[in-house]
Design a protein around this motif. Structure first.
Motif, PDB file in Angstrom:
ATOM      1  N   PRO A  81       8.664   1.457  -6.142  1.00  0.00           N
ATOM      2  CA  PRO A  81       7.983   0.271  -6.674  1.00  0.00           C
ATOM      3  C   PRO A  81       8.624  -1.001  -6.117  1.00  0.00           C
ATOM      4  O   PRO A  81       9.853  -1.110  -6.048  1.00  0.00           O
ATOM      5  CB  PRO A  81       8.229   0.367  -8.184  1.00  0.00           C
ATOM      6  CG  PRO A  81       8.530   1.802  -8.438  1.00  0.00           C
ATOM      7  CD  PRO A  81       9.223   2.303  -7.202  1.00  0.00           C
ATOM      8  N   LEU A  82       7.786  -1.950  -5.690  1.00  0.00           N
ATOM      9  CA  LEU A  82       8.272  -3.190  -5.058  1.00  0.00           C
ATOM     10  C   LEU A  82       7.500  -4.381  -5.602  1.00  0.00           C
ATOM     11  O   LEU A  82       6.351  -4.253  -6.004  1.00  0.00           O
ATOM     12  CB  LEU A  82       8.047  -3.139  -3.540  1.00  0.00           C
ATOM     13  CG  LEU A  82       8.742  -2.028  -2.742  1.00  0.00           C
ATOM     14  CD1 LEU A  82       8.134  -1.934  -1.349  1.00  0.00           C
ATOM     15  CD2 LEU A  82      10.244  -2.292  -2.656  1.00  0.00           C
ATOM     16  N   THR A  83       8.156  -5.537  -5.580  1.00  0.00           N
ATOM     17  CA  THR A  83       7.456  -6.794  -5.866  1.00  0.00           C
ATOM     18  C   THR A  83       7.738  -7.730  -4.701  1.00  0.00           C
ATOM     19  O   THR A  83       8.902  -7.913  -4.319  1.00  0.00           O
ATOM     20  CB  THR A  83       8.008  -7.454  -7.160  1.00  0.00           C
ATOM     21  OG1 THR A  83       8.029  -6.473  -8.184  1.00  0.00           O
ATOM     22  CG2 THR A  83       7.156  -8.632  -7.576  1.00  0.00           C
ATOM     23  N   GLU A  84       6.670  -8.300  -4.149  1.00  0.00           N
ATOM     24  CA  GLU A  84       6.865  -9.226  -3.030  1.00  0.00           C
ATOM     25  C   GLU A  84       7.370 -10.553  -3.583  1.00  0.00           C
ATOM     26  O   GLU A  84       6.782 -11.108  -4.520  1.00  0.00           O
ATOM     27  CB  GLU A  84       5.540  -9.411  -2.277  1.00  0.00           C
ATOM     28  CG  GLU A  84       5.768  -9.928  -0.882  1.00  0.00           C
ATOM     29  CD  GLU A  84       4.544  -9.773   0.014  1.00  0.00           C
ATOM     30  OE1 GLU A  84       3.626  -8.998  -0.326  1.00  0.00           O
ATOM     31  OE2 GLU A  84       4.533 -10.436   1.056  1.00  0.00           O
ATOM     32  N   THR A  85       8.469 -11.066  -3.050  1.00  0.00           N
ATOM     33  CA  THR A  85       9.073 -12.278  -3.617  1.00  0.00           C
ATOM     34  C   THR A  85       8.851 -13.517  -2.761  1.00  0.00           C
ATOM     35  O   THR A  85       8.476 -14.559  -3.259  1.00  0.00           O
ATOM     36  CB  THR A  85      10.586 -12.085  -3.843  1.00  0.00           C
ATOM     37  OG1 THR A  85      11.179 -11.585  -2.640  1.00  0.00           O
ATOM     38  CG2 THR A  85      10.831 -11.127  -4.990  1.00  0.00           C
ATOM     39  N   LYS A  86       9.125 -13.437  -1.466  1.00  0.00           N
ATOM     40  CA  LYS A  86       8.884 -14.608  -0.620  1.00  0.00           C
ATOM     41  C   LYS A  86       8.699 -14.202   0.834  1.00  0.00           C
ATOM     42  O   LYS A  86       8.902 -13.041   1.191  1.00  0.00           O
ATOM     43  CB  LYS A  86       9.995 -15.637  -0.768  1.00  0.00           C
ATOM     44  CG  LYS A  86      11.385 -15.111  -0.489  1.00  0.00           C
ATOM     45  CD  LYS A  86      12.402 -16.233  -0.701  1.00  0.00           C
ATOM     46  CE  LYS A  86      13.815 -15.724  -0.575  1.00  0.00           C
ATOM     47  NZ  LYS A  86      14.830 -16.745  -0.664  1.00  0.00           N
TER      48      LYS A  86
ATOM     49  N   ARG B 298       0.843  -1.206   0.000  1.00  0.00           N
ATOM     50  CA  ARG B 298       0.000   0.000   0.000  1.00  0.00           C
ATOM     51  C   ARG B 298       0.877   1.255   0.000  1.00  0.00           C
ATOM     52  O   ARG B 298       0.611   2.203  -0.734  1.00  0.00           O
ATOM     53  CB  ARG B 298      -0.830   0.028   1.288  1.00  0.00           C
ATOM     54  CG  ARG B 298      -2.213  -0.514   1.153  1.00  0.00           C
ATOM     55  CD  ARG B 298      -2.902  -0.267   2.482  1.00  0.00           C
ATOM     56  NE  ARG B 298      -4.317  -0.501   2.401  1.00  0.00           N
ATOM     57  CZ  ARG B 298      -5.148  -0.324   3.415  1.00  0.00           C
ATOM     58  NH1 ARG B 298      -4.689   0.108   4.585  1.00  0.00           N
ATOM     59  NH2 ARG B 298      -6.417  -0.559   3.290  1.00  0.00           N
ATOM     60  N   LEU B 299       1.920   1.248   0.853  1.00  0.00           N
ATOM     61  CA  LEU B 299       2.829   2.404   0.924  1.00  0.00           C
ATOM     62  C   LEU B 299       3.568   2.584  -0.396  1.00  0.00           C
ATOM     63  O   LEU B 299       3.883   3.703  -0.796  1.00  0.00           O
ATOM     64  CB  LEU B 299       3.825   2.220   2.075  1.00  0.00           C
ATOM     65  CG  LEU B 299       3.247   2.299   3.490  1.00  0.00           C
ATOM     66  CD1 LEU B 299       4.304   1.918   4.522  1.00  0.00           C
ATOM     67  CD2 LEU B 299       2.711   3.711   3.775  1.00  0.00           C
ATOM     68  N   SER B 300       3.848   1.461  -1.053  1.00  0.00           N
ATOM     69  CA  SER B 300       4.529   1.532  -2.343  1.00  0.00           C
ATOM     70  C   SER B 300       3.607   2.155  -3.397  1.00  0.00           C
ATOM     71  O   SER B 300       4.003   3.052  -4.141  1.00  0.00           O
ATOM     72  CB  SER B 300       4.957   0.116  -2.760  1.00  0.00           C
ATOM     73  OG  SER B 300       5.435   0.111  -4.066  1.00  0.00           O
ATOM     74  N   ARG B 301       2.344   1.707  -3.419  1.00  0.00           N
ATOM     75  CA  ARG B 301       1.390   2.249  -4.390  1.00  0.00           C
ATOM     76  C   ARG B 301       1.112   3.732  -4.130  1.00  0.00           C
ATOM     77  O   ARG B 301       0.867   4.499  -5.063  1.00  0.00           O
ATOM     78  CB  ARG B 301       0.086   1.450  -4.368  1.00  0.00           C
ATOM     79  CG  ARG B 301       0.178   0.147  -5.169  1.00  0.00           C
ATOM     80  CD  ARG B 301      -1.201  -0.449  -5.394  1.00  0.00           C
ATOM     81  NE  ARG B 301      -1.822  -0.829  -4.133  1.00  0.00           N
ATOM     82  CZ  ARG B 301      -1.659  -2.014  -3.555  1.00  0.00           C
ATOM     83  NH1 ARG B 301      -0.905  -2.941  -4.125  1.00  0.00           N
ATOM     84  NH2 ARG B 301      -2.236  -2.293  -2.408  1.00  0.00           N
ATOM     85  N   ALA B 302       1.161   4.127  -2.843  1.00  0.00           N
ATOM     86  CA  ALA B 302       0.902   5.528  -2.485  1.00  0.00           C
ATOM     87  C   ALA B 302       2.097   6.431  -2.796  1.00  0.00           C
ATOM     88  O   ALA B 302       2.020   7.649  -2.656  1.00  0.00           O
ATOM     89  CB  ALA B 302       0.550   5.625  -1.005  1.00  0.00           C
ATOM     90  N   GLY B 303       3.228   5.812  -3.174  1.00  0.00           N
ATOM     91  CA  GLY B 303       4.404   6.603  -3.530  1.00  0.00           C
ATOM     92  C   GLY B 303       5.334   6.888  -2.359  1.00  0.00           C
ATOM     93  O   GLY B 303       6.390   7.494  -2.526  1.00  0.00           O
TER      94      GLY B 303
END
Ligand SMILES: [Zn+2]
Length: 276
Positions: free
Chosen positions: A159-164, A150-155
């Motif tokens: 930008p992040l991708t959850e990996t594991k 959510r914090l990533s989308r809010a700027g």
């Protein structure tokens, strides 16, 4: 060996259940039993269905007991009655071959006999406080993941991708591709606290490939099947998941963001859940 149905995937609150033995295997007696953690009467039991969580997906196995069910003890066969006084203590639960589950443990009182023959009806009980702790830690990991995205989308975060992720007591973290600066620890803590306080329902879903895609659930590249299990935090997002969960976000208790570590272009965010 017939495959084992994983009942906990559909009924996460089932803590006791009757099942049938489909196979039993004696484990070799260690040469020096006094030095081994494995008791001399160790066996592996295979069941038609199980409520014991299998180690995997970042969640530890359940422990508990397997006893003859009252029906099989009250049979007319006096010999099996005597034999069936034994209780099996489950000490580890892992995947076996061909979708079977290996319930390893030992009989009390100790016996080298095989008190549970195939088709014996047995009563399974899991260690409930241990399961509840694992469910809280597992749900907390997905709540933390959702808070960070959510914090990533809010700027606020890049930008992040959850990996594991892993959800072990004393060793729990969620990992991302992309770098998170340590100065955002308080912001992540606050976003997590808010999600917990909102008491949002968690739903277990069985979705088709299209439904997974529509709900933003990333499936592993090589995965067979038509339906996939996911856990959805209402209104926030969903993850492909085989584990057990609390039913509302506020049931996890306080989630503490412990550490933020960056390496090789990725970030690992460590956390724990406070005792209730
Ligand atoms: Zn999960």
């Amino acid at each position: 060996m017939p495959c084992t149905k994983l009942l906990y995937q559909e009924q996460g609150s089932l803590h006791q259940h009757d099942a049938s033995i489909v196979g039993i295997e004696a484990l070799p007696t260690p040469e020096d039993a006094t030095k081994s953690e494995q008791p001399a009467n160790s066996h592996v039991l295979y069941l038609d269905e199980t409520i014991f969580h299998v180690q995997g997906g970042g969640q530890p196995f359940d422990v508990g007991t397997i006893r003859p069910s009252p029906d099989s003890v009250n049979g007319n066969d006096a010999t099996s009655h005597t034999k069936n006084q034994s209780e099996f203590h489950v000490t580890s639960v892992r995947n076996g071959e061909a979708n079977t589950v290996r319930h390893a443990g030992y009989f009390v009182p100790a016996t080298t006999d095989q008190p549970f023959q195939p088709k014996t009806k047995v009563h399974l009980s899991i260690d409930v406080p241990r399961r509840q702790l694992h469910s809280r830690i597992h749900s907390a990991g997905h709540i933390l993941g959702v808070a960070i995205m959510r914090l990533s989308r809010a700027g606020t975060l890049p930008p992040l991708t959850e990996t594991k992720a892993k959800h072990y007591p004393g060793d729990a973290s969620v990992e991302f591709q992309g770098l998170i600066d340590g100065k955002f620890k308080d912001a992540i803590q606050q976003a997590t606290d808010e999600l917990v306080a909102e008491g949002r329902p968690l739903h277990i879903r069985f979705w088709s490939r299209e439904e997974c895609e529509k709900n933003g659930v990333a499936l592993p590249e090589k995965i067979d099947g038509d339906m996939f299990r996911a856990v959805e935090i209402e209104g926030c997002g969903a993850y492909a998941c085989g584990g057990t969960h609390v039913s509302k976000t506020d049931e996890v208790g306080r989630v503490v963001v412990r550490s933020i570590r960056r390496q090789k272009g990725g970030t690992r965010v460590g956390y724990f859940v406070e005792e209730k």
